[in-house]
Design an enzyme around this catalytic site. Structure first.
Site, short mmCIF file in Angstrom:
data_model
loop_
_atom_site.label_atom_id
_atom_site.label_comp_id
_atom_site.label_asym_id
_atom_site.label_seq_id
_atom_site.Cartn_x
_atom_site.Cartn_y
_atom_site.Cartn_z
N LYS A 60 -38.37 -2.15 -71.41
CA LYS A 60 -38.65 -0.72 -71.16
C LYS A 60 -40.07 -0.52 -70.64
CE LYS A 60 -38.19 3.67 -71.16
NZ LYS A 60 -37.41 4.33 -70.11
N THR A 81 -39.74 4.94 -76.91
CA THR A 81 -40.42 3.94 -76.10
C THR A 81 -41.72 3.55 -76.80
OG1 THR A 81 -39.51 4.91 -74.09
CG2 THR A 81 -41.37 3.41 -73.82
N LYS A 137 -48.71 7.49 -71.71
CA LYS A 137 -48.62 6.69 -72.95
C LYS A 137 -47.97 5.34 -72.67
CE LYS A 137 -44.90 7.22 -75.04
NZ LYS A 137 -43.54 6.69 -75.20
P1 NAP Z 1 -40.39 15.19 -76.22
O1 NAP Z 1 -39.41 16.20 -75.76
O2 NAP Z 1 -41.84 15.51 -76.12
O3 NAP Z 1 -40.01 14.80 -77.72
C1 NAP Z 1 -40.89 14.05 -78.51
C2 NAP Z 1 -40.36 14.00 -79.93
O4 NAP Z 1 -41.34 13.35 -80.76
C3 NAP Z 1 -40.14 15.39 -80.54
O5 NAP Z 1 -39.13 15.28 -81.51
C4 NAP Z 1 -41.50 15.64 -81.20
O6 NAP Z 1 -41.46 16.60 -82.23
C5 NAP Z 1 -41.79 14.29 -81.76
N1 NAP Z 1 -43.20 14.09 -82.01
C6 NAP Z 1 -44.20 14.07 -81.09
N2 NAP Z 1 -45.39 13.83 -81.69
C7 NAP Z 1 -45.13 13.75 -83.02
C8 NAP Z 1 -45.93 13.53 -84.16
N3 NAP Z 1 -47.25 13.33 -84.05
N4 NAP Z 1 -45.34 13.49 -85.37
C9 NAP Z 1 -43.99 13.69 -85.48
N5 NAP Z 1 -43.16 13.90 -84.44
C10 NAP Z 1 -43.74 13.92 -83.21
O7 NAP Z 1 -40.21 13.81 -75.42
P2 NAP Z 1 -38.91 13.00 -74.99
O8 NAP Z 1 -38.88 12.99 -73.51
O9 NAP Z 1 -37.71 13.43 -75.76
O10 NAP Z 1 -39.38 11.53 -75.42
C11 NAP Z 1 -39.02 10.92 -76.64
C12 NAP Z 1 -39.18 9.41 -76.46
O11 NAP Z 1 -38.25 8.98 -75.45
C13 NAP Z 1 -40.56 8.98 -75.97
O12 NAP Z 1 -40.87 7.74 -76.58
C14 NAP Z 1 -40.37 8.81 -74.47
O13 NAP Z 1 -41.31 7.92 -73.92
C15 NAP Z 1 -38.95 8.27 -74.44
N6 NAP Z 1 -38.18 8.47 -73.20
C16 NAP Z 1 -38.19 9.68 -72.54
C17 NAP Z 1 -37.41 9.81 -71.39
C18 NAP Z 1 -37.38 11.11 -70.60
O14 NAP Z 1 -36.98 11.05 -69.43
N7 NAP Z 1 -37.75 12.25 -71.16
C19 NAP Z 1 -36.63 8.76 -70.94
C20 NAP Z 1 -36.62 7.56 -71.64
C21 NAP Z 1 -37.40 7.44 -72.78
P3 NAP Z 1 -41.72 18.16 -81.88
O15 NAP Z 1 -40.40 18.66 -81.36
O16 NAP Z 1 -42.14 18.75 -83.16
O17 NAP Z 1 -42.78 18.18 -80.81
#
Ligand code: NAP
Length: 303
Positions: free
Chosen positions: A170, A95, A239
């Protein structure tokens, strides 16, 4: 097909697992390697960096936290874009804001790479069940070529238009998600302060005309006070509200409600709720030390 997948958090790990189930060969990278273990055990290959993955795959997916992480993976010192063969496809499911997605589309084009911005609607359970909705911005031909891969992870694909349009939809969705969750939490806290039981509040409000359907899913977390093991981390919702307000600034749209909600989530992050599920905004409003101390000091008086 040989697929590169970068970003194995809550969403990415489940999406990649479904590509694997669909019979595709994965080459994977994540900042924290431990999160890759279950995919590696099922035959995925590890890459030490995004660039190390690029020359081995036909398509790259990114599912990263925020624009800065996406930019680093694509264009940083170890970015994959410079090493991906011309004509390959990069699908960014993170996102991000529309302007950033358009910038990545332009960078991809400059490297002769086809680009789709394809953020998703649906959370952890929906990702695991391969029932995500993809909100796609990009060329119709590139979407047609990628459709079988998206169908391994989701059951609905909306082609919104050109580059940045998937991100735009989104951002609007999450602007609504964040403000509605905060307003509902505030209403619950008000009702409880007026002597209504949480049970009466939930039973009456949920399913009624003013409550969004997703709030029913949050009932159990709020009742149990259990916001750990997030479906969607509060910090990423904050965010997204920031990305909505940045986008609104660019188009000249006033966002008073969203800006207030955004700052509310920021306070919650500062009190340690960032990695919890975003429904923890209720916990913050109900139990924040600032609010409690006002009550205990007797400074809150009936008007
Ligand atoms: P998450 O579990 O916190 O995963 C975040 C990912 O980004 C992990 O692979 C993390 O690596 C990586 N990351 C974070 N900061 C970083 C950095 N500075 N440099 C390199 N890698 C970094 O979150 P998530 O829920 O899967 O979300 C991922 C995306 O999907 C986001 O954009 C979120 O807004 C979107 N999204 C989430 C949902 C939901 O319900 N969870 C739904 C729709 C969309 P590490 O594992 O090393 O931390």
């Amino acid at each position: 097909m040989k697929i590169g997948f970068i970003g194995l958090g809550i969403m990415g790990s489940r999406m990649a697992a479904n590509l694997q189930k669909g019979g595709h060969t994965l080459v994977i990278f994540n900042r924290t390697r431990e999160k890759a273990e279950s995919l590696l055990a099922k035959g995925a290959r590890w890459a030490d960096s995004p660039v190390a993955l690029a020359s081995q795959v036909e398509v790259v997916f990114t599912m990263l936290a925020h624009p800065a992480a996406v930019e680093e993976a694509a264009l940083g010192q170890d970015g994959f874009l410079s090493r991906l063969a011309p004509g390959r496809i990069w699908i960014d499911c993170s996102t991000v804001n529309p302007a950033f997605s358009r910038k990545m589309a332009a960078e991809a084009e400059a490297h002769d790479i086809r680009f789709l911005g394809a953020p998703v609607s649906g959370s952890k359970g929906i990702a695991a069940a391969a029932k995500l909705t993809f909100l796609v911005g990009g060329e119709a031909g590139d979407l047609a070529a990628s459709r079988p891969l998206l169908e391994c992870m989701g059951n609905k694909i909306i082609h919104c238009g050109g580059p940045g349009t998937g991100a735009a939809l989104k951002i609007v969705m999450n602007q609504l998600l964040g403000t509605v969750m905060a307003a509902f939490a505030e209403g619950l806290v008000l009702g409880e302060s007026l002597g209504l039981s949480r049970e009466v509040l939930f039973d009456t409000l949920l399913g009624g005309p003013a409550a969004a359907p997703f709030l029913s899913v949050k009932r159990e977390r709020i009742e149990k006070g259990d916001f750990k093991d997030a479906d969607f981390p509060l910090q990423w919702l904050q965010k997204d509200l920031q990305l909505a307000t940045v986008s609104a600034y660019e188009t000249g749209v006033p966002m008073p409600v969203t800006n207030v909600a955004k700052e509310l989530y920021r306070f919650a992050i500062r009190e340690g709720h960032g990695k919890e599920d975003f429904s923890a905004i209720y916990d913050y409003l109900a139990h924040s030390s600032a609010v409690i101390s006002l009550r205990e000091d007797g400074e809150l008086q009936p008007v």
